[in-house]
Design an enzyme around this catalytic site. Structure first.
Site, PDB file in Angstrom:
ATOM      1  CB  THR A   1      34.738  31.339  36.879  1.00 28.84           C
ATOM      2  OG1 THR A   1      33.764  30.707  37.704  1.00 28.84           O
ATOM      3  CG2 THR A   1      36.041  31.513  37.630  1.00 28.84           C
TER       4      THR A   1
ATOM      5  CG  ASN B   1      30.921  27.899  36.163  1.00 23.56           C
ATOM      6  OD1 ASN B   1      31.121  29.069  36.516  1.00 23.56           O
ATOM      7  ND2 ASN B   1      31.181  26.882  36.921  1.00 23.56           N
TER       8      ASN B   1
ATOM      9  CD  GLU C   1      35.406  27.224  37.898  1.00 23.11           C
ATOM     10  OE1 GLU C   1      34.680  28.179  38.182  1.00 23.11           O
ATOM     11  OE2 GLU C   1      35.776  26.393  38.728  1.00 23.11           O
TER      12      GLU C   1
HETATM   13  C1  LIG Z   1      42.274  29.830  37.186  1.00 18.56           C
HETATM   14  C2  LIG Z   1      41.511  28.985  38.164  1.00 18.56           C
HETATM   15  C3  LIG Z   1      42.200  28.042  38.932  1.00 18.56           C
HETATM   16  C4  LIG Z   1      41.531  27.255  39.848  1.00 18.56           C
HETATM   17  N1  LIG Z   1      42.212  26.329  40.587  1.00 18.56           N
HETATM   18  C5  LIG Z   1      41.572  25.563  41.487  1.00 18.56           C
HETATM   19  C6  LIG Z   1      42.268  24.589  42.269  1.00 18.56           C
HETATM   20  O1  LIG Z   1      43.478  24.391  42.141  1.00 18.56           O
HETATM   21  N2  LIG Z   1      41.571  23.863  43.164  1.00 18.56           N
HETATM   22  C7  LIG Z   1      40.212  24.029  43.337  1.00 18.56           C
HETATM   23  O2  LIG Z   1      39.632  23.341  44.165  1.00 18.56           O
HETATM   24  N3  LIG Z   1      39.514  24.920  42.594  1.00 18.56           N
HETATM   25  C8  LIG Z   1      40.159  25.689  41.680  1.00 18.56           C
HETATM   26  N4  LIG Z   1      39.477  26.596  40.942  1.00 18.56           N
HETATM   27  C9  LIG Z   1      38.023  26.610  41.035  1.00 18.56           C
HETATM   28  C10 LIG Z   1      37.497  27.570  42.054  1.00 18.56           C
HETATM   29  O3  LIG Z   1      37.331  26.834  43.212  1.00 18.56           O
HETATM   30  C11 LIG Z   1      36.146  28.047  41.503  1.00 18.56           C
HETATM   31  O4  LIG Z   1      36.383  28.988  40.509  1.00 18.56           O
HETATM   32  C12 LIG Z   1      35.295  28.656  42.565  1.00 18.56           C
HETATM   33  O5  LIG Z   1      34.927  27.662  43.459  1.00 18.56           O
HETATM   34  C13 LIG Z   1      34.052  29.303  41.954  1.00 18.56           C
HETATM   35  O6  LIG Z   1      33.124  28.365  41.499  1.00 18.56           O
HETATM   36  P1  LIG Z   1      31.772  28.824  40.761  1.00 18.56           P
HETATM   37  O7  LIG Z   1      32.129  29.443  39.458  1.00 18.56           O
HETATM   38  O8  LIG Z   1      30.976  27.553  40.569  1.00 18.56           O
HETATM   39  O9  LIG Z   1      31.110  29.784  41.654  1.00 18.56           O
HETATM   40  C14 LIG Z   1      40.130  27.397  40.010  1.00 18.56           C
HETATM   41  C15 LIG Z   1      39.457  28.336  39.220  1.00 18.56           C
HETATM   42  C16 LIG Z   1      40.119  29.128  38.312  1.00 18.56           C
HETATM   43  C17 LIG Z   1      39.363  30.112  37.476  1.00 18.56           C
END
Ligand SMILES: Cc1cc2nc3c(=O)[nH]c(=O)nc-3n(C[C@H](O)[C@H](O)[C@H](O)COP(=O)(O)O)c2cc1C
Ligand SMILES: Nc1ncnc2c1ncn2[C@@H]1O[C@H](COP(=O)(O)OP(=O)(O)OP(=O)(O)O)[C@@H](O)[C@H]1O
Length: 308
Positions: free
Chosen positions: A207, A209, A257
């Site tokens: 992602t 951020n 993100e």
């Molecule tokens: C489309 C999408 C939906 C997400 N939904 C959730 C969610 O419902 N619950 C959650 O805890 N994290 C959610 N996330 C976050 C993910 O946990 C996060 O992208 C992952 O931990 C990577 O984090 P980083 O970019 O800091 O490495 C979502 C991320 C995306 C892109």
């Protein structure tokens, strides 16, 4: 577009023009109608249009709270949008307590007659001068015969006024598609891509951020189908989470993100634009990585089908 920033008691140069007045946050379809009307008057009178707007928002100054107002379009984006409508000139008056304290007559003398207005127009509910005592009904009186005036009727959608306040509420409720209808184009947030925890890559959903300018209206927390525009103009379909990532953090800051589909380049440090298309679901705490990944797969299918 020629943009002139003035702070009271600075006064504008005299340039004959049709002046159109308002704050214009979002430059929504109601504002567009008002500006279009000004352009028709300007064509008739053979002069340019000058949009007269303010910065920051009056509420922000009068409430003494620096962060009281979130913007649909922070100033630079508002100016770009006004320019894209074909407006030639924009006067940005710094909104200060001194400016707010001007009597309606003083405001008209200094900033409309003093700027060379030959015609002044605004929406039906525009007000000016101390306590907003001047209205479009009093404008002909304050014009002292120096310019003509006209008023644009209420522009509605679904029987209700199109307004910046209404759009801010829709965004706060996640109704980004309804907000886009009132704006005439999708809601856009611009921000810089920063380093996250790099966890996304390990679960197959890298992602970007994004840190946005804190003055933007934040859409309701949740997952959205979005489009992401890069600096070089390319646009990618994406899914974007606005949330605290409760699966990993007990109390996290809100982050934005985006996972761009069919994309695997480095975005760090880039300014990107996120276009908000439709709310998909609330964010949830999952009991482990596998269930989060399964949900992300489902979100991808949903987002791709919305965007296709
Ligand atoms: C489309 C999408 C939906 C997400 N939904 C959730 C969610 O419902 N619950 C959650 O805890 N994290 C959610 N996330 C976050 C993910 O946990 C996060 O992208 C992952 O931990 C990577 O984090 P980083 O970019 O800091 O490495 C979502 C991320 C995306 C892109
Ligand atoms: N729906 C509308 N119909 C006609 N004129 C409008 C409409 N919305 C705004 N205007 C006019 O456009 C100019 C800018 O308005 P303003 O920035 O106050 O917008 P607004 O959407 O009404 O904002 P807010 O929700 O903060 O009151 C003013 O002249 C205002 O009267």
């Amino acid at each position: 577009m020629e943009t002139i920033h003035l702070t009271y008691p600075e006064t504008p140069d005299v340039v004959p023009s049709v002046m159109v007045l308002g704050f214009f946050d979002g430059v929504h379809t109601g504002h567009q109608a008002v500006i279009r009307h000004a352009q028709e008057q300007a064509e008739r009178l053979n002069v340019p249009v000058t949009v007269v707007t303010f910065d920051p928002h009056p509420k922000q100054v009068l409430s003494n709270k620096p962060d009281a107002v979130r913007y649909i379009t922070p100033l630079s984006r508002k100016l770009k949008r006004i320019e894209s409508l074909g407006v030639e000139r924009c006067l940005v008056l710094t909104f200060t307590k001194e400016l707010a304290g001007l009597s309606p007559q003083q405001f008209v003398d200094d900033y409309l007659i003093g700027a060379g207005a030959v015609h002044v127009t605004a929406g039906f509910d525009y007000s000016y001068g101390k306590f907003g005592e001047g209205t479009m009904e009093t404008m002909p009186f304050h014009a002292r015969g120096r310019f003509t005036t006209s008023v644009v009727n209420e522009q509605t959608e679904g029987g209700e006024k199109v307004s910046s306040t209404r759009i801010r509420k829709l965004l706060g409720a996640g109704e980004v598609d309804a907000a886009a209808t009132l704006l005439g184009s999708p809601y856009v947030i611009c921000g810089e891509v920063i380093h996250g925890d790099a966890r996304g890559r390990t679960i197959g959903y890298p992602t970007a951020n994004v840190v946005m300018d804190a003055s933007y209206v934040m859409p309701r927390l949740g997952v959205y189908a979005t489009r992401v525009r890069l600096r070089d103009g390319r646009t990618f379909h994406a899914m974007t989470n606005v949330g605290r990532r409760p699966t990993f953090y007990d109390t996290g800051d809100v982050s934005i993100e985006s996972h761009l589909f069919d994309f695997s380049e480095d975005l760090y440090g880039q300014l990107i634009e996120i276009e908000w298309v439709r709310f998909i679901r609330n964010e949830r705490a999952f009991d482990g990585l596998d269930s989060l990944i399964a949900q992300l797969k489902q979100d991808e299918t949903t987002a791709r089908s919305i965007l296709s």
